[in-house]
Design a protein around this motif. Sequence first.
Motif, PDB file in Angstrom:
ATOM      1  N   GLN A  42      50.091  45.101  35.919  1.00  0.00           N
ATOM      2  CA  GLN A  42      50.945  46.095  36.057  1.00  0.00           C
ATOM      3  C   GLN A  42      52.017  45.926  35.140  1.00  0.00           C
ATOM      4  N   TRP A  50      48.193  54.973  39.628  1.00  0.00           N
ATOM      5  CA  TRP A  50      48.525  55.046  41.006  1.00  0.00           C
ATOM      6  C   TRP A  50      47.444  55.155  42.018  1.00  0.00           C
ATOM      7  N   ASP A  74      44.338  56.794  36.174  1.00  0.00           N
ATOM      8  CA  ASP A  74      45.700  57.089  37.060  1.00  0.00           C
ATOM      9  C   ASP A  74      46.128  55.800  37.532  1.00  0.00           C
ATOM     10  N   VAL A 132      47.379  51.548  43.062  1.00  0.00           N
ATOM     11  CA  VAL A 132      48.309  51.257  44.416  1.00  0.00           C
ATOM     12  C   VAL A 132      47.797  51.914  45.605  1.00  0.00           C
ATOM     13  N   ASN A 133      47.024  52.886  45.513  1.00  0.00           N
ATOM     14  CA  ASN A 133      46.663  53.573  46.614  1.00  0.00           C
ATOM     15  C   ASN A 133      45.489  53.123  47.238  1.00  0.00           C
TER      16      ASN A 133
END
Length: 575
Positions: free
Chosen positions: A424, A338, A336, A341-342
């Motif tokens: 990215q 994200w 994932d 990102v997290n």
Amino acid sequence: MSRTLTRFARMAAGALLCATALPALTAASATAAPDDPAYQVLVFSKTAGFRHDSIDEGITAINQLGAANNFTVTATEDANAFTSGNLAQYEAVVFLSTTGDVLNGAQQTAFEGYINNGGGYVGVHAAADTEYDWPWYNGLAGALFHSHPNIQSAQVRVEDRAHDATAHLGTTWQRTDEWYNYRTNPRSTAHVLASLNESSYTGGNMSGDHPIAWCKDYQGGRAFYTGGGHTAESYSEAAFTRHLLGGIRWAARVTEADCRPETGYRSLFDGSATTGWSQAGPGSFSLSNGTLTTQGGMGMLWYQAQQFTSYSLKLDWRLDGDDNSGVFIGFPPSSDPWSAVNNGYEIQIDATDAADRTTGSVYGFKSADIAARDAALNPPGEWNTYELLVEGERLRIYLNGRLINDFTNTDPVRSLQQGHIGLQNHGTGDTASFRNIRIKELGGGPGPNPVTGRITGLDGKCVDVSGSNTADGTRIQLWTCNGTGAQNWTLPGDGTIRALGKCATATGTGDGSAIQLFTCDGGTDQRWTPQANGALLNPVSNKCADADGVSSADGTRLHLWSCHGGANQRWVLPS
């Protein structure tokens, strides 16, 4: 125009530019460079030894480059041009196949002062056959001439494809010239842009490490050297004249590059394949001409094969225009995007945005030093180089060799001390390209010191080397704990797990691949990452160490299996 003013004027002009992928080289395209502010270049071709009959062609070619790229050329063989007052008007001085003792003491002093004040030097071919008794010049040139074989074709290995002198080239460059051997190897003091494959021609004597073009910062100024340019034909060769133009532009400070010496890095992406990498999310990357380029929707290409703790990561990147991308570090394995990102940190690449969300920032956490960033940044259409230096929870960001951000993580949820890296793909309409991704693991990182002891698993049984045998391929299994050396494991902090002087190694990447003892070789099949739930992840396969059949019987073999968190995949490591 002063060197400082040249740089800022170019940035203002360059910010408006947009470029697409480089086309095949032609005589016309090879001399094309972004619009630069006007500046002046001195071409010096005095000879006090052998005189190359290609000098006239060289002067003509540099004049043509100047006319096409907004610099004015003054060509001279009069050493009286070397006064502090006269040199101050030039952004770069080209030594075009000079030979022998060409400057007297006062002229040498003036040239040293010019370089100390930020001037640029471009040495072409026999510039290395010049001023042998002037140690300062030896340091400036990087290396001096030793000998040469006959003119012949050779393969040039292009080591740096971000510098303006070599970005237009492929990973190899076949061309004909007179190939110098040098008295010393400049690699430890200069950044090597290209080297010769000594097996591709006869007469090389530098033991297989044969730099032929390089750059360096030197005592306040800049120095670029290329060993090409002996033949008159060189100066009508499109790829060579573009190479020479790139050296002039960098020396004159109208383009930036990381010209620090570079040794000890290993490639994570060398331009030929994405082995060890995995795509997360719907976006993707195309691979052409040794370059990864974003396409499609939001996603991330991440290096699944290994997590890193203490390291220097270098990579080259380019935006086409007002695009958006970034480099993620310090995130756990996940399909994932994200998750990065997290849980990790993004080092932003963005031509325009808020200060904490533009190039050089740790996205959302800390802006770059904008003045330092602007001074180091090449505009869209040109290549840039990042170094991301991670030591403990400290991250330093270098852009084209200049420190632009110094960040320390204080977020208890995130950590820089261990994690993956990723590129990215921001989304449709944002185009970013990447080349030459390499890493140097620093060792002695911030994690725990090497630890030694037993590893226990299901029902408290010990991980054991069958029969205490040290032969490659020996089975690793569960066995009743007995305190022998076959059950004494060391975790040295580099991701390996060792016993009896060898490493626990996955023999494949699929479910059921045996885990055996093999000679340690630094491969990703010997890397293991402890997980919060007690699992041992092999990142290259994204599978976990598993006791076969959920059994704890003596002799139960260890193998890889898809991670599921069961008791036969939970291990207690020495502490």
